[in-house]
Design a protein around this motif. Structure first.
Motif, mmCIF file in Angstrom:
data_model
loop_
_atom_site.group_PDB
_atom_site.id
_atom_site.type_symbol
_atom_site.label_atom_id
_atom_site.label_comp_id
_atom_site.label_asym_id
_atom_site.label_seq_id
_atom_site.Cartn_x
_atom_site.Cartn_y
_atom_site.Cartn_z
ATOM 1 N N GLY A 151 0.807 -1.207 0.000
ATOM 2 C CA GLY A 151 0.000 0.000 0.000
ATOM 3 C C GLY A 151 0.848 1.269 0.000
ATOM 4 O O GLY A 151 1.911 1.310 0.610
ATOM 5 N N PHE A 152 0.376 2.286 -0.711
ATOM 6 C CA PHE A 152 1.073 3.580 -0.749
ATOM 7 C C PHE A 152 0.028 4.669 -0.918
ATOM 8 O O PHE A 152 -0.561 4.839 -1.986
ATOM 9 N N ALA A 153 -0.188 5.433 0.162
ATOM 10 C CA ALA A 153 -1.239 6.452 0.159
ATOM 11 C C ALA A 153 -0.965 7.560 -0.848
ATOM 12 O O ALA A 153 -1.880 8.239 -1.293
ATOM 13 N N GLY A 154 0.293 7.742 -1.222
ATOM 14 C CA GLY A 154 0.645 8.822 -2.140
ATOM 15 C C GLY A 154 0.644 8.449 -3.603
ATOM 16 O O GLY A 154 1.107 9.224 -4.440
ATOM 17 N N TRP A 155 0.099 7.288 -3.951
ATOM 18 C CA TRP A 155 0.197 6.807 -5.330
ATOM 19 C C TRP A 155 -0.476 7.736 -6.347
ATOM 20 O O TRP A 155 0.003 7.906 -7.461
ATOM 21 N N GLU A 156 -1.575 8.361 -5.965
ATOM 22 C CA GLU A 156 -2.244 9.268 -6.899
ATOM 23 C C GLU A 156 -1.309 10.406 -7.294
ATOM 24 O O GLU A 156 -1.250 10.805 -8.464
ATOM 25 N N SER A 157 -0.552 10.924 -6.335
ATOM 26 C CA SER A 157 0.407 11.983 -6.639
ATOM 27 C C SER A 157 1.511 11.480 -7.561
ATOM 28 O O SER A 157 1.940 12.185 -8.486
ATOM 29 N N VAL A 158 1.984 10.277 -7.326
ATOM 30 C CA VAL A 158 3.048 9.709 -8.156
ATOM 31 C C VAL A 158 2.622 9.671 -9.620
ATOM 32 O O VAL A 158 3.414 9.946 -10.527
#
Length: 545
Positions: free
Chosen positions: A184-191
């Motif tokens: 899981g990575f909460a910042g994926w949308e930013s990436v």
């Protein structure tokens, strides 16, 4: 993202006027330029294939040719652009992207889920050696797409990877696809706002889809508001013109000429003469005169730029961290920022930019404090080399400040120090990647997405895409990973701050400066602005009435 970084000067303001402006510039002949068009100065990009573009100049050009899934607002929060919806599960591991309908590439081909999946698979596949491949590493199946050296001795030919496609990419329908991350990575949308995640049309690939078609990188076909006008004229210019019936935000100009320069001083001379509309980096030797030359057309805005010098830890003489600490203490960052950069940049005492959440102003503590006496003692005890050289790319205007930094090192440590220019950034990187003896490495970084992790991961993890100096610390890697997998922003930043504390002890690089956008424009254009990514906003700029 690697920035070409700032420019600079010798030992003080009085020396500024003595710096030569240079004699090499971009072309001033914009063949058949549209009447409602503008020109923006850049240096020669490394590539125009999105998965192979990791520096700021190529990124600026790509921003006119492609349309991202998300962009960022004034608070650095992602908002939807080419995506109609982005959703995820509670674990932040499975992400579903629904595309806005009606978008096409500039050749008329509809944009579908396949265009993203094929482009990302190409970028992730190890043998394709794409510079931005690292950014796909969180997607399930990435490890199986990399060549593995079984004996660790570097075979002449790397073995074929076990897979050619990411198992974590799944097409739902023509306008929807799913991304499953390995954790899981909460910042994926930013990436996904980064350049590497642009889609590519069928025309980008050879018939079997295994390679980029010959010539595509010279005239990329994107899904953005502009299309190529002709081909990339290397070391001269790249021209783009507006796409008819574009479905996204419509720019106010009909064309852009990206003028390519080999010297920032020559670029500035063109700006003052009215032969260039925007220069994104006013050279330091011109700052004193710029307010008089440009008046209110000289502007400043925040930037995510972080300038630093990397130690080639793969070289024996820089493996002792006390050597690295001593050189850091030999540098007076405040003096350089105020006297050499005339306050256009600020001294850096941490490893991430002040523009990202989680930044702390003095992570480096005593290892970045100017203390020539302690620096000399520590350097002698650690057996530092008697000769130091600093490699830099000549086309970025770095000679003067590198020379000034060498003067500080000579004075503090009593050793010889020289700047070693390479014609272009790519030339320097080729030597670094071959682990040739280049000495200290002049580098800079612009964030790809607004998270602390974007500074820590690519630059300092063992497998980081821009870890050119060979730094490796398992405890650091683990903390960066744990931060990425945290379920809340606060928890993530706590882990990343702990990782940054390790950097402050190991000192794999010398933090030097935080940049800001110091730019100028001609009387021909108005509404000129630059963002944290050091890009001109091509949607706001317009030709003055």
């Amino acid at each position: 993202m690697r920035g070409n970084g700032p420019w600079k000067v010798a030992a003080g303001a009085a020396a500024i006027a003595l710096l030569a402006a240079g004699c090499s510039s971009g072309s001033s002949d914009d063949d058949e330029t549209l009447s409602n068009s503008i020109s923006i100065g850049i240096v020669e990009p490394e590539s125009l294939v999105p998965t192979n573009t990791t520096e700021s100049n190529g990124s600026q050009v790509l921003s006119s040719l492609f349309y991202p899934l998300v962009r960022f607002d004034e608070k650095s929060e992602p908002y939807l652009v080419a995506a109609e919806a982005i959703t995820h599960d509670k674990a932040n591991k499975v992400w579903t992207i629904k595309l806005r309908p009606g978008f096409t590439f500039s050749n008329g081909e509809p944009v579908t889920a396949d265009n993203y999946i094929n482009a990302w698979n190409y970028g992730a596949y190890g043998p394709n050696a794409q510079l931005a491949s690292y950014f796909f590493s969180r997607i399930d199946g990435y490890a199986q797409m990399q060549s593995v050296d079984p004996d660790g001795k570097g075979p002449e030919k790397a073995p074929e990877p076990k897979a050619k496609k990411l198992t974590g990419l799944q097409k739902i329908n023509n306008t929807t696809f799913r991304v499953t991350l390995s954790a899981g990575f909460a910042g994926w949308e930013s990436v996904m706002g980064y350049d590497a995640f642009y889609p590519l049309p069928k025309a980008a690939f050879t018939p079997d889809g295994s390679a980029i078609a010959e010539g595509f990188g010279e005239a990329p076909i994107g899904n953005g508001p502009f299309k190529m006008k002709g081909k990339w004229q290397h070391d001269s210019q790249i021209q783009v013109e507006k796409v008819a019936d574009f479905q996204g935000t419509i720019p106010k100009v009909d064309g852009i000429t990206w003028k390519i320069y080999q010297d920032l001083g020559a670029q500035y001379a063109d700006l003052v003469a009215g032969n260039l509309d925007v220069e994104t980096k006013i050279p330091i030797e011109s700052l004193a005169a710029a307010s008089g030359d440009l008046g209110d057309r000289l502007q400043k805005s925040p930037s995510s730029a972080f300038a630093f010098v990397g130690f080639p830890i793969y070289e024996k003489e820089f493996q002792n961290k006390d050597v690295r600490r001593a050189i850091s203490m030999a540098i007076d960052r405040d003096e350089m920022a105020e006297q050499i950069f005339l306050g256009s940049e600020t001294a850096a005492f941490s490893f991430v930019s002040p523009v990202v959440a989680g930044y702390r102003p003095d992570t480096c503590k005593e290892n970045c404090e100017y203390n020539p006496t302690k620096a000399k003692q520590l350097y002698a005890q650690a057996g530092g080399p008697s000769d130091i050289k600093i490699s830099y790319n000549q086309d970025g205007g770095h000679k003067a400040w590198v020379d000034a930094m060498c003067n500080q090192i000579k004075s503090s440590l009593g050793v010889n120090c020289t700047g070693t220019p390479e014609p272009k950034f790519a030339d320097m990187l080729k030597k670094v990647e071959k682990k040739e003896p280049v000495g200290l490495i002049r580098l800079s970084w612009l964030m790809d997405y607004p998270l602390m992790e974007n500074y820590l991961g690519p630059l300092f993890t063992t497998d980081g895409s821009s870890n050119y100096y060979g730094y490796s610390n398992p405890a650091f890697d683990s903390l960066v990973r744990e931060g990425s997998e945290a379920t809340t922003t606060a928890a993530a930043e706590k882990k990343w701050q702990a990782a940054e504390d390790i950097l402050a002890q190991d000192m794999p690089v010398l933090p030097l400066r935080y940049g800001q956008n110091v730019f100028g424009h001609s009387e021909k254009v108005t509404s000129v602005s630059m963002d944290l990514f050091q890009k001109v906003d091509i949607y706001k700029i317009e030709v003055a009435d």
